[in-house]
Design an enzyme around this catalytic site. Structure first.
Site, mmCIF file in Angstrom:
data_model
loop_
_atom_site.group_PDB
_atom_site.id
_atom_site.type_symbol
_atom_site.label_atom_id
_atom_site.label_comp_id
_atom_site.label_asym_id
_atom_site.label_seq_id
_atom_site.Cartn_x
_atom_site.Cartn_y
_atom_site.Cartn_z
ATOM 1 N N ASN A 45 24.351 14.652 40.491
ATOM 2 C CA ASN A 45 23.203 14.386 41.351
ATOM 3 C C ASN A 45 22.654 12.988 41.058
ATOM 4 O O ASN A 45 23.112 12.318 40.141
ATOM 5 C CB ASN A 45 22.106 15.427 41.088
ATOM 6 C CG ASN A 45 22.397 16.762 41.748
ATOM 7 O OD1 ASN A 45 23.015 16.833 42.811
ATOM 8 N ND2 ASN A 45 21.951 17.831 41.126
ATOM 9 N N HIS A 83 23.990 21.218 49.981
ATOM 10 C CA HIS A 83 24.601 19.888 50.147
ATOM 11 C C HIS A 83 25.364 19.776 51.466
ATOM 12 O O HIS A 83 26.439 19.185 51.530
ATOM 13 C CB HIS A 83 25.514 19.547 48.971
ATOM 14 C CG HIS A 83 24.782 19.419 47.666
ATOM 15 N ND1 HIS A 83 24.201 18.245 47.252
ATOM 16 C CD2 HIS A 83 24.505 20.323 46.695
ATOM 17 C CE1 HIS A 83 23.601 18.427 46.085
ATOM 18 N NE2 HIS A 83 23.772 19.691 45.732
#
Ligand code: NDP
Length: 514
Positions: free
Chosen positions: A139, A67
């Site tokens: 997510n 990420h």
């Protein structure tokens, strides 16, 4: 004063603030370094020159292992529904409004990666509640590739660069996925239209894991948290993404930043699904398995609020790069579950921030709770506000006789009944196909199935055929049409000039075990 400095001084705006050192002293000259004679070498006493160079060397911190590429903004969560019978959390009571920050991200790409790459998107939220920070670190998909964090480092290695070629390796990805049938659900969503949202505003956010809510009677229910986009789902195809990336690698940053600057504030409907403890014992799937959703007909989503993003950060590094989310940050009335992936994330996120930002990363303004903080952690990097907050220098350990902060046993969670012996239980016995079949048969319509086939087969150039065949066998267990569709698309791509069979250096030789 040198001539060039005099020239510069003459052009200075008289209203500009005085440039200072980081210690606050005025800087007389920021143009010419100090030399021994006009044509001579630099002097080590020119501390300001050394300071500038030393600071530049330290402008980068380790990027997130996963990420790394992200986009974010501040906003507000408003609770419009009533789930007070399930939770005592102040931020979830009817009418509550909580200031928050969101960070969206891709998983695999580095900080400079293009925004419109096919990948799962992170959807991380930090709510600055009056009872401490609540982080929901999810997510844009309701499930995940694996169900046991023991496999997480292995999985992420397959998404990152190959040690020798320094290239991303479709061989590694499909090798791992084809050996891990639990990944089918997430792989199917990733390769479907939802795999490349047009922007962070055009995708849902899911807490993904099962969490718990606890009420003022100290009763627990299990929950899933969802944030449904009010902008509508908008996605782009591979070809459209290539076109966008050809023009800009920052397509998400531009869209999100500009929407908020233009006051077109993106919104999401906040929903929860609720499962009682007795329902959890009865459902046919493991409700703590993050490769599974809770079917809507059995566990209907309830609208309970609205999330709006309405303020851009002032400084990307200080706010979006430095924000540190951890699922371990919960508040009274919201807690965890036995989900194995979640359990491991409770440790690893905070630990990642201690490494990436420093021991007391929660002292950074973007991470600071907006309520009083009293703890006994002492010293270490960035201990600017940590440690004792009672104003009593004698109470730096606990228990103490000097009015130091104390715990509150009234907030202890209800006991969780456990079942079985401590052992390493194989997770391979769980069904990995039924919910993927539901997705394939019930949800993916018309052309979307063909794009799914093409998206998958399109990544198979260079992947050894035995790996593709192993993956096709998994698709067949989901549905014969899934296998047939991908196979047909693969055959077509094989005929094209772009297909390079088994080109990857690591797979030039097929292992003898295959
Ligand atoms: P439903 O028909 O009630 O739900 C299907 C859900 O699928 C929709 O509500 C939507 O969820 C989501 N969806 C729609 N289009 C797509 C797409 N192109 N890609 C991925 N998801 C999409 O049936 P079930 O609840 O029984 O679920 C059936 C299957 O749908 C599941 O096996 C799962 O694969 C998928 N799904 C289910 C979700 C759930 O929480 N039950 C959530 C997301 C997907 P949303 O409203 O979240 O956009």
């Amino acid at each position: 004063m040198s001539n060039s400095s005099q020239d510069n001084a003459a052009s200075l705006n008289k209203n500009a603030p005085q440039l200072t050192t980081s210690a606050g002293a005025p800087v007389p000259n920021n143009q010419d370094s100090m030399t021994a004679g006009e044509k001579g070498p630099l002097l080590v006493q020119d501390y300001q020159l050394l300071e500038k160079l030393a600071h530049q060397n330290r402008e980068r911190i380790p990027e997130r292992t996963v990420h790394a590429k992200g986009w974010g903004a501040y906003g507000t969560l408003k609770i419009t529904g009533d789930i007070s019978k399930y939770t005592k959390a102040a931020c979830l009571q009817p009418g509550a409004e909580t200031h928050m920050i969101a960070r969206f991200s891709t998983v695999a790409g580095e900080q400079g990666a293009a925004d419109h790459e096919r990948d799962v998107r992170g959807f991380a939220l930090k709510f600055y509640t009056p009872e401490g920070n609540w982080d929901l670190v999810g997510n844009n998909t309701p499930v995940f590739f694996i169900r046991d964090a023991y496999k997480f480092p292995d999985f992420i290695h397959t998404q990152k660069r190959h040690p020798k070629t320094n290239l991303r390796s479709p061989t590694a990805m499909w090798d791992f996925w084809s050996l891990s049938p639990e990944s089918l659900h997430q792989v199917t969503i990733l390769m479907s239209d939802r795999g490349i949202p047009l922007s962070p505003m055009h995708m849902n956010g899911y807490g993904s894991h099962t969490f718990s809510l606890i009420n003022d009677q100290n009763e627990r229910v299990w929950v899933k948290f969802h944030f449904k986009t009010q902008q509508g789902h908008k996605t782009v195809t591979n070809a459209e993404a290539e076109d966008i990336i050809g023009k800009t690698r920052e397509g998400y940053q531009e869209r999100l930043f500009n929407a908020i600057e233009d006051k077109r504030f993106p919104k999401w409907t906040f929903q929860v699904q609720i499962m009682t403890e007795s329902q959890a014992n009865a459902v046919e799937f493991n409700p703590f398995d993050v490769t599974k959703v809770w079917p809507h007909d059995e566990f209907p989503p309830h609208d309970i609020g609205e999330l709006e993003l309405n303020r851009n950060p002032e400084n990307y590094f200080a706010e979006i790069e430095s924000v540190a989310f951890s699922p371990s940050n919960t508040v009274p009335g919201i807690s965890h579950s036995p989900d194995k992936m979640l359990q491991a994330r409770l440790f690893s996120y905070a630990d990642a921030h201690r490494y990436r930002l420093g021991t007391h990363y929660e002292s950074l303004p973007v991470n600071q709770p907006k309520c009083p903080v009293h703890h006994y952690h002492k010293d270490g990097e960035m201990n600017t506000y940590g440690g004792i907050k009672t104003g009593n220098p004698n109470a730096y350990y606990e228990p103490n006789s000097f009015n130091g902060p104390q715990d509150n046993h009234d907030l202890e969670e209800p006991a969780l009944a456990l079942d079985g012996d401590a052992a390493r239980y194989s997770h391979k016995k769980y069904d990995d196909f039924k919910q993927v079949r539901d997705l394939f048969v019930k949800v993916l319509k018309g052309d979307e199935k063909q794009r799914l086939y093409d998206n998958i087969a399109g990544t198979w150039a260079g992947v050894p055929e035995f790996i593709c065949e192993r993956q096709l066998a998994l698709f067949k267990q989901v549905h014969p049409d899934y296998e047939a569709g991908v196979r047909e698309s693969w055959e077509k791509i094989k005929q094209s000039n772009e297909y390079v069979p088994n080109s990857h250096p690591v797979t030039e030789k097929t292992p003898e075990t295959v």
